[in-house]
Design a protein around this motif. Structure first.
Motif, PDB file in Angstrom:
ATOM      1  N   VAL A 196     -47.506 -11.828  34.480  1.00  0.00           N
ATOM      2  CA  VAL A 196     -47.752 -10.515  35.087  1.00  0.00           C
ATOM      3  C   VAL A 196     -49.214 -10.389  35.511  1.00  0.00           C
ATOM      4  N   ALA A 197     -50.132 -10.836  34.659  1.00  0.00           N
ATOM      5  CA  ALA A 197     -51.561 -10.773  34.996  1.00  0.00           C
ATOM      6  C   ALA A 197     -51.866 -11.632  36.218  1.00  0.00           C
ATOM      7  N   PHE A 198     -51.226 -12.781  36.293  1.00  0.00           N
ATOM      8  CA  PHE A 198     -51.420 -13.663  37.442  1.00  0.00           C
ATOM      9  C   PHE A 198     -50.944 -12.976  38.720  1.00  0.00           C
ATOM     10  N   ALA A 199     -49.740 -12.400  38.682  1.00  0.00           N
ATOM     11  CA  ALA A 199     -49.193 -11.736  39.871  1.00  0.00           C
ATOM     12  C   ALA A 199     -50.020 -10.514  40.259  1.00  0.00           C
ATOM     13  N   ASP A 200     -50.442  -9.731  39.272  1.00  0.00           N
ATOM     14  CA  ASP A 200     -51.216  -8.517  39.559  1.00  0.00           C
ATOM     15  C   ASP A 200     -52.521  -8.838  40.286  1.00  0.00           C
ATOM     16  N   GLY A 201     -53.112  -9.970  39.951  1.00  0.00           N
ATOM     17  CA  GLY A 201     -54.385 -10.332  40.564  1.00  0.00           C
ATOM     18  C   GLY A 201     -54.269 -10.881  41.972  1.00  0.00           C
ATOM     19  N   LEU A 202     -53.035 -11.053  42.457  1.00  0.00           N
ATOM     20  CA  LEU A 202     -52.831 -11.635  43.788  1.00  0.00           C
ATOM     21  C   LEU A 202     -52.293 -10.629  44.799  1.00  0.00           C
ATOM     22  N   LYS A 203     -52.255  -9.356  44.418  1.00  0.00           N
ATOM     23  CA  LYS A 203     -51.652  -8.347  45.296  1.00  0.00           C
ATOM     24  C   LYS A 203     -52.338  -8.253  46.656  1.00  0.00           C
ATOM     25  N   ALA A 204     -53.639  -8.461  46.682  1.00  0.00           N
ATOM     26  CA  ALA A 204     -54.373  -8.306  47.938  1.00  0.00           C
ATOM     27  C   ALA A 204     -54.782  -9.639  48.560  1.00  0.00           C
ATOM     28  N   VAL A 205     -54.262 -10.738  48.037  1.00  0.00           N
ATOM     29  CA  VAL A 205     -54.654 -12.057  48.542  1.00  0.00           C
ATOM     30  C   VAL A 205     -53.856 -12.392  49.803  1.00  0.00           C
ATOM     31  N   ALA A 206     -54.562 -12.801  50.833  1.00  0.00           N
ATOM     32  CA  ALA A 206     -53.927 -13.108  52.113  1.00  0.00           C
ATOM     33  C   ALA A 206     -52.924 -14.249  51.970  1.00  0.00           C
ATOM     34  N   GLY A 207     -51.780 -14.067  52.599  1.00  0.00           N
ATOM     35  CA  GLY A 207     -50.781 -15.129  52.645  1.00  0.00           C
ATOM     36  C   GLY A 207     -49.768 -15.113  51.520  1.00  0.00           C
ATOM     37  N   VAL A 208     -50.027 -14.357  50.459  1.00  0.00           N
ATOM     38  CA  VAL A 208     -49.089 -14.303  49.328  1.00  0.00           C
ATOM     39  C   VAL A 208     -48.009 -13.265  49.638  1.00  0.00           C
ATOM     40  N   GLU A 209     -46.781 -13.732  49.829  1.00  0.00           N
ATOM     41  CA  GLU A 209     -45.696 -12.848  50.236  1.00  0.00           C
ATOM     42  C   GLU A 209     -44.803 -12.411  49.075  1.00  0.00           C
ATOM     43  N   GLU A 210     -44.581 -13.316  48.132  1.00  0.00           N
ATOM     44  CA  GLU A 210     -43.670 -12.991  47.033  1.00  0.00           C
ATOM     45  C   GLU A 210     -43.981 -13.880  45.831  1.00  0.00           C
ATOM     46  N   ILE A 211     -43.818 -13.313  44.635  1.00  0.00           N
ATOM     47  CA  ILE A 211     -44.070 -14.048  43.396  1.00  0.00           C
ATOM     48  C   ILE A 211     -42.911 -13.793  42.439  1.00  0.00           C
ATOM     49  N   ALA A 212     -42.418 -14.856  41.832  1.00  0.00           N
ATOM     50  CA  ALA A 212     -41.313 -14.727  40.877  1.00  0.00           C
ATOM     51  C   ALA A 212     -41.521 -15.678  39.708  1.00  0.00           C
ATOM     52  N   VAL A 213     -40.974 -15.294  38.565  1.00  0.00           N
ATOM     53  CA  VAL A 213     -40.965 -16.154  37.378  1.00  0.00           C
ATOM     54  C   VAL A 213     -39.564 -16.733  37.233  1.00  0.00           C
ATOM     55  N   PHE A 214     -39.489 -18.022  36.912  1.00  0.00           N
ATOM     56  CA  PHE A 214     -38.193 -18.643  36.668  1.00  0.00           C
ATOM     57  C   PHE A 214     -38.317 -19.567  35.456  1.00  0.00           C
ATOM     58  N   GLY A 215     -37.247 -20.255  35.127  1.00  0.00           N
ATOM     59  CA  GLY A 215     -37.305 -21.199  34.011  1.00  0.00           C
ATOM     60  C   GLY A 215     -37.226 -20.528  32.654  1.00  0.00           C
ATOM     61  N   SER A 216     -37.906 -21.114  31.678  1.00  0.00           N
ATOM     62  CA  SER A 216     -37.745 -20.707  30.281  1.00  0.00           C
ATOM     63  C   SER A 216     -38.197 -19.274  30.011  1.00  0.00           C
ATOM     64  N   VAL A 217     -39.278 -18.838  30.647  1.00  0.00           N
ATOM     65  CA  VAL A 217     -39.781 -17.482  30.393  1.00  0.00           C
ATOM     66  C   VAL A 217     -38.834 -16.439  30.977  1.00  0.00           C
ATOM     67  N   ALA A 218     -38.370 -16.657  32.205  1.00  0.00           N
ATOM     68  CA  ALA A 218     -37.409 -15.726  32.807  1.00  0.00           C
ATOM     69  C   ALA A 218     -36.080 -15.759  32.066  1.00  0.00           C
ATOM     70  N   GLY A 219     -35.749 -16.926  31.509  1.00  0.00           N
ATOM     71  CA  GLY A 219     -34.476 -17.081  30.816  1.00  0.00           C
ATOM     72  C   GLY A 219     -34.484 -16.599  29.382  1.00  0.00           C
ATOM     73  N   GLY A 220     -35.654 -16.175  28.880  1.00  0.00           N
ATOM     74  CA  GLY A 220     -35.716 -15.619  27.531  1.00  0.00           C
ATOM     75  C   GLY A 220     -35.811 -16.637  26.417  1.00  0.00           C
ATOM     76  N   ASP A 221     -36.271 -17.857  26.735  1.00  0.00           N
ATOM     77  CA  ASP A 221     -36.470 -18.867  25.695  1.00  0.00           C
ATOM     78  C   ASP A 221     -37.533 -18.362  24.718  1.00  0.00           C
ATOM     79  N   ARG A 222     -37.192 -18.279  23.442  1.00  0.00           N
ATOM     80  CA  ARG A 222     -38.125 -17.735  22.448  1.00  0.00           C
ATOM     81  C   ARG A 222     -39.302 -18.667  22.187  1.00  0.00           C
ATOM     82  N   TYR A 223     -39.167 -19.931  22.585  1.00  0.00           N
ATOM     83  CA  TYR A 223     -40.240 -20.904  22.362  1.00  0.00           C
ATOM     84  C   TYR A 223     -40.550 -21.650  23.666  1.00  0.00           C
TER      85      TYR A 223
END
Length: 210
Positions: A13-40
């Motif tokens: 979230v901190a990474f995405a928040d810091g890129l809101k005004a950066v030129a060329g960044v259109e979309e940001i998403a999390v996938f993999g273990s963190v998005a899937g709720g892996d506890r470790y």
């Protein structure tokens, strides 16, 4: 939610928040273990769609700022075309053997990783979380829908989370548990899973020190 999963989500979230005004960044998403709720989770997989490379140096600099332990793995896309990963090094090219990988650094701060075969069907068939987008429609979510449709799925598959392993201590004979986080740690260090429980391992270390 474990502290590690929560901390990794905060990094994303901190990474995405810091890129809101950066030129060329259109979309940001999390996938993999963190998005899937892996506890470790062992890392944080983030995907970015770029419309241009004009802000890429800022993206790389911000990645280093929010992720000094290098847990954040940033995958770059031009639409649905995979471009490479954001390099964690301050300079490009850096003084590393990785920098001599063919194609690495052709576009500054885009790392081409040896042996990494782009497979969006594997990456996006499990849950993903869109953190930021400039348009009403999400390219990643539309892409995911197409992938799921091609696989005959109506919803993302659950992320495959490891379970704990129960072993019998070869020294004292008692049962002990190796949780998924410990399994990943031993594998990342190139170690085999322990055959003795923690008290027996601690006791052996104490004897060695005497």
């Amino acid at each position: 939610m474990t502290d590690k999963l929560e901390n990794f989500r905060k990094i994303a979230v901190a990474f995405a928040d810091g890129l809101k005004a950066v030129a060329g960044v259109e979309e940001i998403a999390v996938f993999g273990s963190v998005a899937g709720g892996d506890r470790y989770p062992s890392d944080v997989d983030v995907a970015i769609i770029l419309s241009s490379l004009s802000g890429l140096a800022q993206v790389a600099r911000h990645k280093r700022k929010v992720d000094n332990s290098n847990y954040l793995d940033v995958f770059l896309f031009d639409g649905r075309k995979f471009m490479g990963n954001v390099c964690h090094r301050k300079d490009c090219p850096g003084q590393s053997m990785e920098c001599y990988q063919p194609g690495c650094g052709r576009n500054k701060f885009i790392r081409v990783r040896e042996g990494l075969v782009p497979d969006p069907a594997r990456w996006f068939k499990t849950p993903l979380i869109v953190l930021q987008k400039h348009d009403d429609k999400s390219v990643f979510l539309d892409w995911q829908k197409d992938i799921l449709r091609s696989l005959g799925l109506t919803a993302p598959e659950a992320y495959q989370v490891r379970g704990s392993i129960t072993e019998k201590c070869r020294q004292c004979g008692s049962g002990f548990e190796i949780n998924p986080g410990e399994q990943k740690y031993f594998e990342s260090m190139g170690f085999k899973l322990p055959k003795r429980c923690q008290p027996c391992r601690d006791g052996s270390r104490g004897l060695e020190e005497v």
